[in-house]
Motif scaffolding. Sequence first.
Motif, PDB file in Angstrom:
ATOM      1  N   SER A  51      -0.820  -4.052  -4.368  1.00 59.60           N
ATOM      2  CA  SER A  51      -0.566  -4.526  -5.726  1.00 59.60           C
ATOM      3  C   SER A  51       0.926  -4.607  -5.990  1.00 59.60           C
ATOM      4  O   SER A  51       1.648  -3.600  -5.932  1.00 59.60           O
ATOM      5  CB  SER A  51      -1.223  -3.578  -6.733  1.00 59.60           C
ATOM      6  OG  SER A  51      -0.909  -3.949  -8.057  1.00 59.60           O
ATOM      7  N   GLY A  52       1.398  -5.807  -6.291  1.00 59.89           N
ATOM      8  CA  GLY A  52       2.808  -6.022  -6.566  1.00 59.89           C
ATOM      9  C   GLY A  52       3.179  -5.704  -8.001  1.00 59.89           C
ATOM     10  O   GLY A  52       2.325  -5.319  -8.820  1.00 59.89           O
ATOM     11  N   ASN A  61       0.373 -10.989 -10.482  1.00 62.43           N
ATOM     12  CA  ASN A  61      -0.462 -11.075  -9.295  1.00 62.43           C
ATOM     13  C   ASN A  61      -0.985  -9.690  -8.934  1.00 62.43           C
ATOM     14  O   ASN A  61      -2.160  -9.518  -8.586  1.00 62.43           O
ATOM     15  CB  ASN A  61       0.355 -11.662  -8.133  1.00 62.43           C
ATOM     16  CG  ASN A  61      -0.489 -12.051  -6.940  1.00 62.43           C
ATOM     17  OD1 ASN A  61      -0.459 -11.372  -5.926  1.00 62.43           O
ATOM     18  ND2 ASN A  61      -1.229 -13.142  -7.037  1.00 62.43           N
ATOM     19  N   GLY A  62      -0.126  -8.687  -9.053  1.00 61.29           N
ATOM     20  CA  GLY A  62      -0.567  -7.316  -8.846  1.00 61.29           C
ATOM     21  C   GLY A  62      -1.598  -6.892  -9.866  1.00 61.29           C
ATOM     22  O   GLY A  62      -2.541  -6.148  -9.548  1.00 61.29           O
ATOM     23  N   GLY A  90      -4.925  -8.027  -8.834  1.00 61.00           N
ATOM     24  CA  GLY A  90      -5.449  -7.133  -7.808  1.00 61.00           C
ATOM     25  C   GLY A  90      -5.981  -5.840  -8.392  1.00 61.00           C
ATOM     26  O   GLY A  90      -6.988  -5.297  -7.917  1.00 61.00           O
ATOM     27  N   GLN A 146       0.368   0.761  -4.769  1.00 57.60           N
ATOM     28  CA  GLN A 146       1.080   0.226  -5.919  1.00 57.60           C
ATOM     29  C   GLN A 146       2.566   0.086  -5.604  1.00 57.60           C
ATOM     30  O   GLN A 146       3.251   1.067  -5.295  1.00 57.60           O
ATOM     31  CB  GLN A 146       0.901   1.151  -7.139  1.00 57.60           C
ATOM     32  CG  GLN A 146       1.575   0.656  -8.406  1.00 57.60           C
ATOM     33  CD  GLN A 146       0.936  -0.623  -8.932  1.00 57.60           C
ATOM     34  OE1 GLN A 146      -0.286  -0.778  -8.883  1.00 57.60           O
ATOM     35  NE2 GLN A 146       1.747  -1.542  -9.437  1.00 57.60           N
ATOM     36  N   SER A 166       5.881  -3.149 -15.524  1.00 56.86           N
ATOM     37  CA  SER A 166       5.165  -4.396 -15.250  1.00 56.86           C
ATOM     38  C   SER A 166       4.920  -5.155 -16.548  1.00 56.86           C
ATOM     39  O   SER A 166       5.011  -4.586 -17.647  1.00 56.86           O
ATOM     40  CB  SER A 166       3.826  -4.097 -14.571  1.00 56.86           C
ATOM     41  OG  SER A 166       4.005  -3.483 -13.321  1.00 56.86           O
ATOM     42  N   ASP A 194      -4.264  -8.922  -0.617  1.00 56.97           N
ATOM     43  CA  ASP A 194      -2.833  -9.164  -0.812  1.00 56.97           C
ATOM     44  C   ASP A 194      -2.610  -9.672  -2.233  1.00 56.97           C
ATOM     45  O   ASP A 194      -2.801 -10.853  -2.526  1.00 56.97           O
ATOM     46  CB  ASP A 194      -2.344 -10.193   0.213  1.00 56.97           C
ATOM     47  CG  ASP A 194      -0.955 -10.735  -0.118  1.00 56.97           C
ATOM     48  OD1 ASP A 194      -0.196 -10.035  -0.805  1.00 56.97           O
ATOM     49  OD2 ASP A 194      -0.649 -11.856   0.322  1.00 56.97           O
ATOM     50  N   ALA A 195      -2.199  -8.776  -3.119  1.00 58.49           N
ATOM     51  CA  ALA A 195      -1.873  -9.129  -4.503  1.00 58.49           C
ATOM     52  C   ALA A 195      -0.432  -8.721  -4.778  1.00 58.49           C
ATOM     53  O   ALA A 195      -0.123  -8.105  -5.806  1.00 58.49           O
ATOM     54  CB  ALA A 195      -2.836  -8.446  -5.471  1.00 58.49           C
ATOM     55  N   LEU A 196       0.459  -9.057  -3.871  1.00 55.74           N
ATOM     56  CA  LEU A 196       1.841  -8.589  -3.961  1.00 55.74           C
ATOM     57  C   LEU A 196       2.710  -9.473  -4.849  1.00 55.74           C
ATOM     58  O   LEU A 196       3.360  -8.994  -5.770  1.00 55.74           O
ATOM     59  CB  LEU A 196       2.446  -8.487  -2.561  1.00 55.74           C
ATOM     60  CG  LEU A 196       1.890  -7.358  -1.678  1.00 55.74           C
ATOM     61  CD1 LEU A 196       2.421  -7.477  -0.263  1.00 55.74           C
ATOM     62  CD2 LEU A 196       2.238  -5.996  -2.277  1.00 55.74           C
ATOM     63  N   THR A 203       1.527 -13.710   0.534  1.00 51.73           N
ATOM     64  CA  THR A 203       2.893 -13.292   0.257  1.00 51.73           C
ATOM     65  C   THR A 203       3.820 -13.768   1.370  1.00 51.73           C
ATOM     66  O   THR A 203       3.531 -13.605   2.554  1.00 51.73           O
ATOM     67  CB  THR A 203       2.961 -11.767   0.137  1.00 51.73           C
ATOM     68  OG1 THR A 203       2.161 -11.358  -0.984  1.00 51.73           O
ATOM     69  CG2 THR A 203       4.389 -11.292  -0.061  1.00 51.73           C
TER      70      THR A 203
END
Length: 543
Positions: free
Chosen positions: A77-78, A82-83, A86, A104, A111, A146-148, A183
């Motif tokens: 999680s970015g 986008n994070g 996720g 995280q 955020s 991939d939610a970076l 990513t």
Amino acid sequence: MRQPPPPSLTTPLHDALTGGPAWLHDTAASRLLETAALARQPRPGHLMALAGLSVARLALAITPRMHASQGRVWVLSGPGNNGGDGLVAARHLHQAGRQVNVVQMGDADRSPEDARQAFEAARDAGVSFVDAPPVPAASSEDLIVDALLGLGQSRPPTGSLAAVVAWQRQQTRAVTLAVDLPTGLCADTGSVLDPRGELVVQAQHTLSLLTLKPGLFTHHGRDLAGRIWLDTLGQTDTALAAGASARLLRSQAAEAAWPARHHAQHKGSFGDLWVIAGAPGMTGAAWLAARAALAGGAGRVYLATLSGAAEVDPLWPELMQRATADWQKPGVLEAATVVCGCGGGETIAALLPEVLARAGRLVLDADALNAIAASDALLRALQQRRSAGLATVLTPHPLEAARLADVHTAAIQQHRLQAAQALALRCDSVVLLKGAGTVIAGPAAMPCINTSGNARLATPGSGDVLAGWLGAAWSAMPSPSASAGDTDLRWQAATRQAMQAASAAAWVHGAAAEIAPVDARLPLRASQLAAAMTQVLQPAPLR
């Protein structure tokens, strides 16, 4: 006993290659749609809730054999929205009984508001948070989400983000699902942002949210994104079409180009096609193009090799060998579709002025393109076809496109969509830029990216077959109704028709590599390709 996931978690999504909206949106257009969607959402966080739910649905669909006692879900999680998508997915997957661990990245308190609330909801639901991914590796039972970073990436990952991406690259056993796009991949171009090509996520599945991004379908995108899925999050097709910068080609392109033939039609109904190509030592390219033209439906196919050798093809006796003097007769090229340049060598340059001036419909490939790139006079002659109302299709591979545009090949590959559009404008021609995610662009048309095909087409002669088949598709089309109007209207109508033929041929050419009964690890030889393309158009429904 664990309860099954709620019905919303099992709803299927669109496979982007086969269904759903076909519109492509670059970063700027996607941001505009996102802003409008956020302004319409009934409550804060609603769009993120839909996105995260979609991610969870797809995660469950692609891991049907994952069991809570074995497989784990690693959500990377970015720090941005986008994070947050996720994190919403992590909560749903946790509630569906999966073992979920969130890595995280960054301070959740800093955020965006929706992502911060998603973090708090996941934490309160009991989702496990860890400081780093497992060492040494995830197992074959694991799923990585991939939610970076998602949309808007403009530079390679750095610092701790780079370390997590490097870890993902080592997980060759686990399945990776990228949220919106992998990513490290540019959404607009499909280029890897890291100059070394290393810091980019390798996904087996990508769920594109709200819009489809061009970079998923061309250059490195096809290899890195895996199977591409789409959830428009409630956007209408009208809204998507209005902001699109390009569109995808699917099987419908071929269906329109090869309608059923009528009983009253005859060979003259499908036009004459001339292949002017094949210098000494390279006649094979000319034969491949001519055979493809015949197989693709042209009425009569004439082959004039530059070697001057006249012979009969024992496998394709329908092909008619002719000498250069035959097509130089008045009225011959004017009434024909001409495929020129395949294996033409340096010899083709001397014949190009006449071909450019006279051919009614013209497909230029290979050495014809190289000759034009080397001559300002030939480039002007190509451009002047517009003032005569004559349409042209260019079929360059990246190196040939670079020569025509007078840039390095890397510049073409790094911006394939934009490069094809610029070349179409410069040459007043339709441009079919071959390669991973073939791009078809016209001087005044929305460009397309082809969805069919694979690396089996990377074999000598494949482009010659495509040129011949494209010429056949175009030859069989009736003259556009605007032919009696002024010259520019006639050129516009002919160019729209050329764009249709190029798009249809590109799709069939790619689809042949997917269905041909040859080991998928081996190239599809050009001599086999025309037969495979014919098979694509068999009466069974096109996929």
